[in-house]
Design a protein around this motif. Structure first.
Motif, PDB file in Angstrom:
ATOM      1  N   LYS A  26     -12.795   0.469  -0.400  1.00  0.00           N
ATOM      2  CA  LYS A  26     -12.287   1.681  -1.042  1.00  0.00           C
ATOM      3  C   LYS A  26     -10.968   2.077  -0.383  1.00  0.00           C
ATOM      4  O   LYS A  26     -10.790   1.973   0.813  1.00  0.00           O
ATOM      5  CB  LYS A  26     -13.281   2.823  -0.866  1.00  0.00           C
ATOM      6  N   ILE A  27     -10.030   2.539  -1.203  1.00  0.00           N
ATOM      7  CA  ILE A  27      -8.754   3.036  -0.697  1.00  0.00           C
ATOM      8  C   ILE A  27      -8.771   4.548  -0.861  1.00  0.00           C
ATOM      9  O   ILE A  27      -8.891   5.066  -1.967  1.00  0.00           O
ATOM     10  CB  ILE A  27      -7.577   2.434  -1.481  1.00  0.00           C
ATOM     11  N   SER A  28      -8.651   5.255   0.258  1.00  0.00           N
ATOM     12  CA  SER A  28      -8.722   6.711   0.179  1.00  0.00           C
ATOM     13  C   SER A  28      -7.366   7.326  -0.175  1.00  0.00           C
ATOM     14  O   SER A  28      -7.290   8.241  -0.987  1.00  0.00           O
ATOM     15  CB  SER A  28      -9.245   7.302   1.485  1.00  0.00           C
ATOM     16  N   SER A  54      -9.796 -16.998  -5.726  1.00  0.00           N
ATOM     17  CA  SER A  54      -8.523 -16.483  -6.244  1.00  0.00           C
ATOM     18  C   SER A  54      -8.658 -14.988  -6.484  1.00  0.00           C
ATOM     19  O   SER A  54      -9.750 -14.473  -6.675  1.00  0.00           O
ATOM     20  CB  SER A  54      -8.142 -17.200  -7.520  1.00  0.00           C
ATOM     21  N   CYS A  55      -7.552 -14.283  -6.484  1.00  0.00           N
ATOM     22  CA  CYS A  55      -7.561 -12.842  -6.647  1.00  0.00           C
ATOM     23  C   CYS A  55      -8.215 -12.468  -7.969  1.00  0.00           C
ATOM     24  O   CYS A  55      -7.930 -13.066  -9.001  1.00  0.00           O
ATOM     25  CB  CYS A  55      -6.148 -12.308  -6.607  1.00  0.00           C
ATOM     26  N   LEU A  56      -9.093 -11.499  -7.921  1.00  0.00           N
ATOM     27  CA  LEU A  56      -9.818 -11.082  -9.116  1.00  0.00           C
ATOM     28  C   LEU A  56      -8.987 -10.157  -9.985  1.00  0.00           C
ATOM     29  O   LEU A  56      -9.034 -10.232 -11.196  1.00  0.00           O
ATOM     30  CB  LEU A  56     -11.111 -10.390  -8.714  1.00  0.00           C
ATOM     31  N   SER A  57      -8.242  -9.272  -9.363  1.00  0.00           N
ATOM     32  CA  SER A  57      -7.448  -8.339 -10.141  1.00  0.00           C
ATOM     33  C   SER A  57      -6.286  -7.853  -9.302  1.00  0.00           C
ATOM     34  O   SER A  57      -6.323  -7.910  -8.091  1.00  0.00           O
ATOM     35  CB  SER A  57      -8.296  -7.142 -10.584  1.00  0.00           C
ATOM     36  N   ALA A  58      -5.276  -7.395  -9.962  1.00  0.00           N
ATOM     37  CA  ALA A  58      -4.116  -6.845  -9.278  1.00  0.00           C
ATOM     38  C   ALA A  58      -3.860  -5.460  -9.841  1.00  0.00           C
ATOM     39  O   ALA A  58      -4.007  -5.220 -11.029  1.00  0.00           O
ATOM     40  CB  ALA A  58      -2.901  -7.725  -9.484  1.00  0.00           C
ATOM     41  N   GLU A  59      -3.492  -4.551  -8.980  1.00  0.00           N
ATOM     42  CA  GLU A  59      -3.243  -3.193  -9.394  1.00  0.00           C
ATOM     43  C   GLU A  59      -1.924  -2.761  -8.793  1.00  0.00           C
ATOM     44  O   GLU A  59      -1.739  -2.782  -7.593  1.00  0.00           O
ATOM     45  CB  GLU A  59      -4.373  -2.307  -8.886  1.00  0.00           C
ATOM     46  N   LYS A  60      -0.988  -2.406  -9.620  1.00  0.00           N
ATOM     47  CA  LYS A  60       0.326  -1.959  -9.143  1.00  0.00           C
ATOM     48  C   LYS A  60       0.273  -0.462  -8.955  1.00  0.00           C
ATOM     49  O   LYS A  60       0.051   0.288  -9.890  1.00  0.00           O
ATOM     50  CB  LYS A  60       1.386  -2.333 -10.177  1.00  0.00           C
ATOM     51  N   LEU A  61       0.402  -0.036  -7.699  1.00  0.00           N
ATOM     52  CA  LEU A  61       0.340   1.406  -7.405  1.00  0.00           C
ATOM     53  C   LEU A  61       1.653   1.887  -6.879  1.00  0.00           C
ATOM     54  O   LEU A  61       2.422   1.225  -6.325  1.00  0.00           O
ATOM     55  CB  LEU A  61      -0.746   1.683  -6.366  1.00  0.00           C
TER      56      LEU A  61
END
Length: 61
Positions: A26-28, A54-61
């Motif tokens: 989790k990222i707070s 392999s990476c499951l998902s990428a999220e650009k924040l």
């Protein structure tokens, strides 16, 4: 900021920093700067070794 940029060894500054974390993590909070690209991954455990899938998902924040 990279160490090379800090010590004036380069003028290149990336648009974002790539970070890989476990899928269950989790990222707070996220910083305003620098921009982070977060990639979630899962660890496959076998009797021989741990293998990073392999990476499951990428999220650009």
């Amino acid at each position: 900021m990279s160490a090379a940029s800090y010590y004036n060894l380069t003028t290149y500054r990336p648009d974002s920093i790539d970070v890989a974390i476990q899928r269950k993590a989790k990222i707070s909070t996220m910083p305003d700067w620098p921009t982070l690209s977060v990639y979630y991954y899962a660890i496959e455990i076998s009797t021989d070794c741990c293998v990073m899938r392999s990476c499951l998902s990428a999220e650009k924040l």
